[in-house]
Design a protein around this motif. Structure first.
Motif, PDB file in Angstrom:
ATOM      1  N   ASP A 114       0.828  -1.209   0.000  1.00 50.04           N
ATOM      2  CA  ASP A 114       0.000   0.000   0.000  1.00 50.04           C
ATOM      3  C   ASP A 114       0.863   1.260   0.000  1.00 50.04           C
ATOM      4  O   ASP A 114       0.468   2.292  -0.530  1.00 50.04           O
ATOM      5  N   ASP A 115       2.054   1.179   0.593  1.00 50.84           N
ATOM      6  CA  ASP A 115       2.951   2.332   0.645  1.00 50.84           C
ATOM      7  C   ASP A 115       3.534   2.685  -0.722  1.00 50.84           C
ATOM      8  O   ASP A 115       4.094   3.766  -0.889  1.00 50.84           O
ATOM      9  N   PHE A 116       3.424   1.795  -1.685  1.00 47.75           N
ATOM     10  CA  PHE A 116       3.966   2.028  -3.020  1.00 47.75           C
ATOM     11  C   PHE A 116       2.949   2.682  -3.956  1.00 47.75           C
ATOM     12  O   PHE A 116       3.290   3.063  -5.066  1.00 47.75           O
ATOM     13  N   HIS A 117       1.689   2.777  -3.526  1.00 47.09           N
ATOM     14  CA  HIS A 117       0.660   3.376  -4.382  1.00 47.09           C
ATOM     15  C   HIS A 117       0.876   4.873  -4.528  1.00 47.09           C
ATOM     16  O   HIS A 117       1.089   5.570  -3.529  1.00 47.09           O
ATOM     17  N   PRO A 174      -0.444   8.670  -4.831  1.00 43.86           N
ATOM     18  CA  PRO A 174      -1.606   9.278  -4.172  1.00 43.86           C
ATOM     19  C   PRO A 174      -2.892   9.184  -4.998  1.00 43.86           C
ATOM     20  O   PRO A 174      -3.976   9.005  -4.436  1.00 43.86           O
ATOM     21  N   GLY A 175      -2.786   9.259  -6.307  1.00 47.98           N
ATOM     22  CA  GLY A 175      -3.977   9.166  -7.156  1.00 47.98           C
ATOM     23  C   GLY A 175      -4.674   7.816  -7.030  1.00 47.98           C
ATOM     24  O   GLY A 175      -5.912   7.744  -7.073  1.00 47.98           O
ATOM     25  N   ASN A 176      -3.901   6.764  -6.883  1.00 52.06           N
ATOM     26  CA  ASN A 176      -4.495   5.428  -6.708  1.00 52.06           C
ATOM     27  C   ASN A 176      -5.246   5.341  -5.382  1.00 52.06           C
ATOM     28  O   ASN A 176      -6.347   4.802  -5.319  1.00 52.06           O
ATOM     29  N   VAL A 177      -4.627   5.859  -4.337  1.00 56.84           N
ATOM     30  CA  VAL A 177      -5.261   5.821  -3.018  1.00 56.84           C
ATOM     31  C   VAL A 177      -6.576   6.598  -3.052  1.00 56.84           C
ATOM     32  O   VAL A 177      -7.604   6.124  -2.555  1.00 56.84           O
ATOM     33  N   ALA A 178      -6.555   7.776  -3.662  1.00 55.55           N
ATOM     34  CA  ALA A 178      -7.771   8.594  -3.750  1.00 55.55           C
ATOM     35  C   ALA A 178      -8.855   7.877  -4.544  1.00 55.55           C
ATOM     36  O   ALA A 178     -10.039   7.899  -4.159  1.00 55.55           O
ATOM     37  N   LYS A 179      -8.466   7.231  -5.608  1.00 53.98           N
ATOM     38  CA  LYS A 179      -9.428   6.509  -6.448  1.00 53.98           C
ATOM     39  C   LYS A 179     -10.090   5.381  -5.656  1.00 53.98           C
ATOM     40  O   LYS A 179     -11.308   5.228  -5.670  1.00 53.98           O
ATOM     41  N   MET A 180      -9.271   4.580  -4.963  1.00 59.01           N
ATOM     42  CA  MET A 180      -9.825   3.474  -4.183  1.00 59.01           C
ATOM     43  C   MET A 180     -10.680   3.991  -3.027  1.00 59.01           C
ATOM     44  O   MET A 180     -11.737   3.435  -2.744  1.00 59.01           O
ATOM     45  N   ALA A 181     -10.225   5.041  -2.361  1.00 57.35           N
ATOM     46  CA  ALA A 181     -10.979   5.604  -1.244  1.00 57.35           C
ATOM     47  C   ALA A 181     -12.350   6.095  -1.704  1.00 57.35           C
ATOM     48  O   ALA A 181     -13.318   6.065  -0.942  1.00 57.35           O
ATOM     49  N   ALA A 182     -12.431   6.499  -2.965  1.00 60.69           N
ATOM     50  CA  ALA A 182     -13.707   6.957  -3.524  1.00 60.69           C
ATOM     51  C   ALA A 182     -14.566   5.788  -4.009  1.00 60.69           C
ATOM     52  O   ALA A 182     -15.671   6.001  -4.512  1.00 60.69           O
ATOM     53  N   GLY A 183     -14.044   4.558  -3.885  1.00 63.13           N
ATOM     54  CA  GLY A 183     -14.814   3.385  -4.273  1.00 63.13           C
ATOM     55  C   GLY A 183     -14.672   2.992  -5.727  1.00 63.13           C
ATOM     56  O   GLY A 183     -15.455   2.207  -6.245  1.00 63.13           O
ATOM     57  N   THR A 184     -13.635   3.517  -6.387  1.00 65.89           N
ATOM     58  CA  THR A 184     -13.406   3.219  -7.804  1.00 65.89           C
ATOM     59  C   THR A 184     -12.278   2.193  -7.937  1.00 65.89           C
ATOM     60  O   THR A 184     -11.159   2.444  -7.461  1.00 65.89           O
ATOM     61  N   ILE A 209       7.015  -1.918  -6.693  1.00 64.80           N
ATOM     62  CA  ILE A 209       7.175  -3.149  -5.902  1.00 64.80           C
ATOM     63  C   ILE A 209       8.250  -4.029  -6.526  1.00 64.80           C
ATOM     64  O   ILE A 209       9.104  -4.583  -5.827  1.00 64.80           O
ATOM     65  N   ALA A 210       8.230  -4.141  -7.843  1.00 67.66           N
ATOM     66  CA  ALA A 210       9.239  -4.936  -8.548  1.00 67.66           C
ATOM     67  C   ALA A 210      10.640  -4.391  -8.277  1.00 67.66           C
ATOM     68  O   ALA A 210      11.588  -5.157  -8.072  1.00 67.66           O
ATOM     69  N   GLU A 211      10.759  -3.073  -8.238  1.00 66.76           N
ATOM     70  CA  GLU A 211      12.055  -2.451  -7.952  1.00 66.76           C
ATOM     71  C   GLU A 211      12.524  -2.804  -6.541  1.00 66.76           C
ATOM     72  O   GLU A 211      13.701  -3.089  -6.318  1.00 66.76           O
ATOM     73  N   TRP A 212      11.591  -2.788  -5.585  1.00 70.62           N
ATOM     74  CA  TRP A 212      11.956  -3.170  -4.213  1.00 70.62           C
ATOM     75  C   TRP A 212      12.431  -4.617  -4.181  1.00 70.62           C
ATOM     76  O   TRP A 212      13.454  -4.932  -3.563  1.00 70.62           O
TER      77      TRP A 212
END
Length: 157
Positions: free
Chosen positions: A27-30, A32-42, A56-59
């Motif tokens: 979740d820390d790799f998302h 901000p736009g992804n987090v906002a989208k999911m928080a809005a239910g999209t 994540i692949a880079e990590w």
């Protein structure tokens, strides 16, 4: 790997502790736009997930074979293939539970951006591990410690 609410963070942190390896929360790799989208239910699109999977692949690639645990939904085979291309030695543990069990757990969770309304879309997108993928399904019906024990047993095999 697994759907939201399957226990990835709880099991992942405990597993990393037991294995004495670093832990990373996907979740820390998302962005901000992804987090906002999911928080809005999209639900996220594959295009939305691309930079997240790359981070994540880079990590994983940066671990240099030293080991580590990273939680990641990795619901589709092509996502797992993307991670494997960066870190060929990756082993996936699919935290597997019924939609009813996961929905109950997700409903009890507080303070997370992922709303329970998106759970159905995650189960719809889920492609369980294929026989040729390095990994194992681990049942989550039990305590987190029981799930960690199952995960350790799967890793030992």
């Amino acid at each position: 790997m697994g759907v939201s609410g399957s226990g990835k963070t709880t099991v992942g942190t405990r597993l990393a502790e037991r294995l004495a390896v670093p832990y990373a929360e996907a979740d820390d790799f998302h962005p901000p736009g992804n987090v906002a989208k999911m928080a809005a239910g999209t639900p996220l699109t594959d295009e939305d997930r691309a930079p997240w999977l790359d981070a994540i692949a880079e990590w994983l690639a940066g671990r240099g074979g030293a080991g580590g645990v990273v939680t990641c939904s990795a619901l589709k085979r092509r996502y797992r293939d993307r991670l494997r291309s960066a870190a060929p030695g990756v082993f996936f543990l699919h935290l597997d539970g019924s939609p009813e069990l996961v929905a109950r757990r997700l409903g009890e969770r507080r303070g997370h951006f992922m709303p329970p309304s998106l759970l159905r879309s995650q189960f719809d997108a889920l492609e369980p591990l294929h026989e040729d993928e390095p990994g194992a399904a681990v049942g989550i019906d039990g305590s987190p410690e029981e799930t960690v024990e199952r995960a350790l047993a799967a890793l030992a095999r």
